[in-house]
Write an enzyme that holds these catalytic residues in place. Sequence first.
Site, PDB file in Angstrom:
ATOM      1  N   ASN A 110      42.432  40.143  42.127  1.00 55.65           N
ATOM      2  CA  ASN A 110      43.283  40.123  40.831  1.00 55.65           C
ATOM      3  C   ASN A 110      44.522  40.971  40.956  1.00 55.65           C
ATOM      4  O   ASN A 110      44.386  41.547  39.573  1.00 55.65           O
ATOM      5  CB  ASN A 110      42.294  40.109  39.643  1.00 55.65           C
ATOM      6  N   ARG A 242      32.363  32.744  46.044  1.00 53.10           N
ATOM      7  CA  ARG A 242      31.558  32.646  45.137  1.00 53.10           C
ATOM      8  C   ARG A 242      31.063  31.112  45.373  1.00 53.10           C
ATOM      9  O   ARG A 242      31.758  30.343  46.278  1.00 53.10           O
ATOM     10  CB  ARG A 242      32.592  32.667  43.786  1.00 53.10           C
TER      11      ARG A 242
END
Length: 382
Positions: A110, A242
């Site tokens: 991020n 994920r």
Amino acid sequence: MKKSLIIVLLLCSGIIYSQKTNNYKPIDVMDFDNSAKHWYYIYEEKIINPSTEKPQYKSDDIINIADNILLFQKENGGWAKNYDMLAILTEDQKDTVLQHKSDTDACFDNGTTWGQLNYLAKVYQQSKIEKYKIAYIKGIEYLLNAQYPNGGFPQYYPDTTGYAKHITYNDGAMIGVMKILKAIVDGDSVYCIVSEQLLEKVKKAYNAGVECILKTQISNNGKMTAWCQQYDENTLLPINARTFEPAAICNEESAEIVEFLMSIENPSEQIINAIDNAVNWFEESKIEGIRVQTIQADTVRYKYSTMTTDRIIEKDVNAPTIWARYYDLNTLKPIFCNRDGHIVNSFEEVDRERRAGYGWYTYSPTEVLEKYKNWKITNVIN
């Protein structure tokens, strides 16, 4: 004498310093956007939470923003993700951040760490305040410590649990780091503020990183395509992250990788081939005649966020070329995924929480294809 006394009093009061601060040029804060959005809008455990009013420093208040960055820097030199570097913090919030300096949750996800380093280098260029250079160098040393011998960079360091240890291109993690290293190697005066000894280490890390990028380009039955979001740090094979991020060819991240490779001056034959092959893949995998539309929908609160919208696919012959985010490693067809890890073959089969909360399509290769035409003219292998 009277004039000198007035200047001293103004300095003590902070008035002159404030005026000097306001004369600094604003520095782009785009690198912090992703983390800031997560801090404000994603429900997850954090050491501090945003104030209701969400007060922020203005873009030209670069000294206070830089001091925030120093406050959040970990003892190991990196930064934790999902906090707003522009947030005006309370004294209690500052104390809490200080208490977590030794935490090992620093990462590159991020826009984190490389975003802070990018900003600090530019602040030091304007201010010449030594503490920002010191923090920048400490961060560069953190990058070098995080790199694997094969040249890859994990999502987190030193945390090696779960998918945090995988070599990660997702959200610009590794490429963000590589851009900082490249700027130093290229001798950019803004970034090359390191010692000769550290410069040599950076050069080795940069070259190893480029080699890792080339080695991880995906081959499908001998035909080179593009890249996966993440790779096993030992085998360099594509791997899941994920639950909704399967091992697949990922055009979103691949576009950024190709743009990075095209920025390298005097590219080797191997780099040129990698770019050519990826561009060919973008041409072959493009999708025509559809548009992703965001629509209003009933408000639903999920575990990590609250949704007020949904997304649908509309047929439109005039729609610009688009690409799926993921393509199956074997069939090369678009694939999608739910949080339970179940892969589906159509966008409509994705649950609303992921359908509206994740980017399943991308326009990123468009810019690559436009830049490639000019790049190719000057980089034809003789």
